[in-house]
Design a protein around this motif. Structure first.
Motif, PDB file in Angstrom:
ATOM      1  N   GLU A  36       0.769  -1.356   0.016  1.00 15.66           N
ATOM      2  CA  GLU A  36      -0.166   0.028  -0.085  1.00 15.66           C
ATOM      3  C   GLU A  36       0.859   1.121   0.120  1.00 15.66           C
ATOM      4  OE1 GLU A  36      -3.124   0.511  -0.413  1.00 15.66           O
ATOM      5  OE2 GLU A  36      -3.854  -1.348  -0.508  1.00 15.66           O
TER       6      GLU A  36
ATOM      7  N   GLN B 206       0.777  10.264   1.049  1.00 15.70           N
ATOM      8  CA  GLN B 206      -0.082   9.409   0.531  1.00 15.70           C
ATOM      9  C   GLN B 206      -0.940  10.116  -0.754  1.00 15.70           C
ATOM     10  OE1 GLN B 206      -1.230   7.509   4.914  1.00 15.70           O
ATOM     11  NE2 GLN B 206      -2.921   8.477   3.822  1.00 15.70           N
TER      12      GLN B 206
ATOM     13  N   GLU C 289       1.139   4.247  -2.755  1.00 14.02           N
ATOM     14  CA  GLU C 289       0.736   5.526  -2.471  1.00 14.02           C
ATOM     15  C   GLU C 289       1.761   6.401  -2.664  1.00 14.02           C
ATOM     16  OE1 GLU C 289      -1.978   7.089  -0.996  1.00 14.02           O
ATOM     17  OE2 GLU C 289      -3.052   5.062  -0.889  1.00 14.02           O
TER      18      GLU C 289
ATOM     19  N   ARG D 248      -2.172   9.021  -3.421  1.00 21.40           N
ATOM     20  CA  ARG D 248      -3.380   8.512  -3.778  1.00 21.40           C
ATOM     21  C   ARG D 248      -4.540   8.604  -3.128  1.00 21.40           C
ATOM     22  NH1 ARG D 248      -3.526   1.880  -4.845  1.00 21.40           N
ATOM     23  NH2 ARG D 248      -3.670   2.048  -2.740  1.00 21.40           N
TER      24      ARG D 248
END
Length: 294
Positions: free
Chosen positions: A179, A252, A183, A254
């Protein structure tokens, strides 16, 4: 010799023969296709795709936060894979059997699956991927130290518990890192950002598997737990943890993009639903109708 009799045995066979003859005539009369144009188009598309992938790789290499996560995680997973590959020799050097090694590996994986499930739920609820990867790296470092400190003879129960806690805090790093890679590297595709990590961790897995096999043989008579394998493995992991906690400052991208898009959509929806008030007319005309009585 003829390939068929002069008279067809049935009407269906005759129609079949006529269809075959017409297909042969069309094939012989049609010019040969030259695949030059199709081949050129395919080559151009492949070249453009490779150029796009290479440009994405250069973007990732120039991203400091991605490089920190890429290298540190690849080395850490390389250590874990090397350790699991030689776990029989690793625990057998202090007198444990192959069944004990199998129990330790099984508990590590089962607890790791539980930890991954729980961390994924927390991650999806909080969306704070960066803080979670730092916290799990610190916890995993502490559990590794616990395993190495309990690795001595006649200590089977506490050692298995330590392996379970180690798996509980270590395996959840995998979805967290995936993740975080997605990101901090947005809008680079995820298969490229994590593909580089997977490639490098496989290389380090091979290296540490070979190194651990050699060092375990050298440390056969070394005092426990202060062996070259234990000290070297923990120092490397400690340095990686410090680098992630201190140097990793990923954004972050995204999540921010999704939040801004959701805010824009909500604003436009609210604007569409707002009542429309017509401007008052400046002048209202009335027409009087006169009634004339006879």
């Amino acid at each position: 010799m003829r390939d068929k009799p002069p008279t067809a045995p049935s009407m269906s066979t005759k129609l079949k023969h006529e269809s075959e003859d017409s297909q042969r005539t069309q094939q012989s009369s049609s010019p040969e296709r030259t695949p030059t144009h199709d081949t050129t188009a395919d080559s151009t598309a492949q070249y453009d795709g490779l150029q796009k992938i290479w440009s994405d790789v250069k973007i990732l290499v120039n991203n400091k936060d991605y490089v920190v996560l890429w290298v540190c995680f690849a080395i850490a997973v390389g250590i874990f894979n090397g350790l699991t590959a030689v776990i029989n020799q690793f625990v057998g050097a202090v007198g444990y059997s192959n069944s004990d090694a199998g129990f330790a590996a099984a508990i590590f994986v089962i607890c790791g699956i539980i930890g991954t499930f729980v961390s994924t739920l927390v991650m999806n609820r909080t969306k704070d991927y960066i803080t979670m990867v730092r916290a799990m790296a610190i916890l995993s470092n502490g559990m590794m130290l616990l395993v190495l400190g309990l690795l001595y003879r006649n200590n089977r129960g506490p050692l298995l518990v330590a392996f379970g806690l180690f798996g509980l805090t270590t395996l959840p790093l995998l979805p967290l890192v995936i993740e975080n890679c997605a990101e901090i590297s947005y809008p680079v595709p995820e298969f490229i950002s994590y593909g580089l990590v997977a490639m490098l961790l496989n290389i380090f897995s091979l290296i540490f598997t070979f190194v651990f096999q050699v060092l375990i043989q050298v440390d056969r008579f070394a005092p426990r737990p202060l062996t070259a394998v234990n000290i070297g493995m923990y120092l490397i992991y400690l340095v990686l943890t410090i680098i992630i906690v201190v140097s990793y400052r990923g954004k972050q991208l995204r999540v921010d993009m999704d939040s801004s898009a959701a805010g824009t959509t909500a604003a436009s929806t609210a604007e569409d639903r707002s009542p429309v008030v017509d401007a008052p007319s400046s002048e209202i005309e009335f027409t009087a109708v006169a009634t004339v009585e006879p």
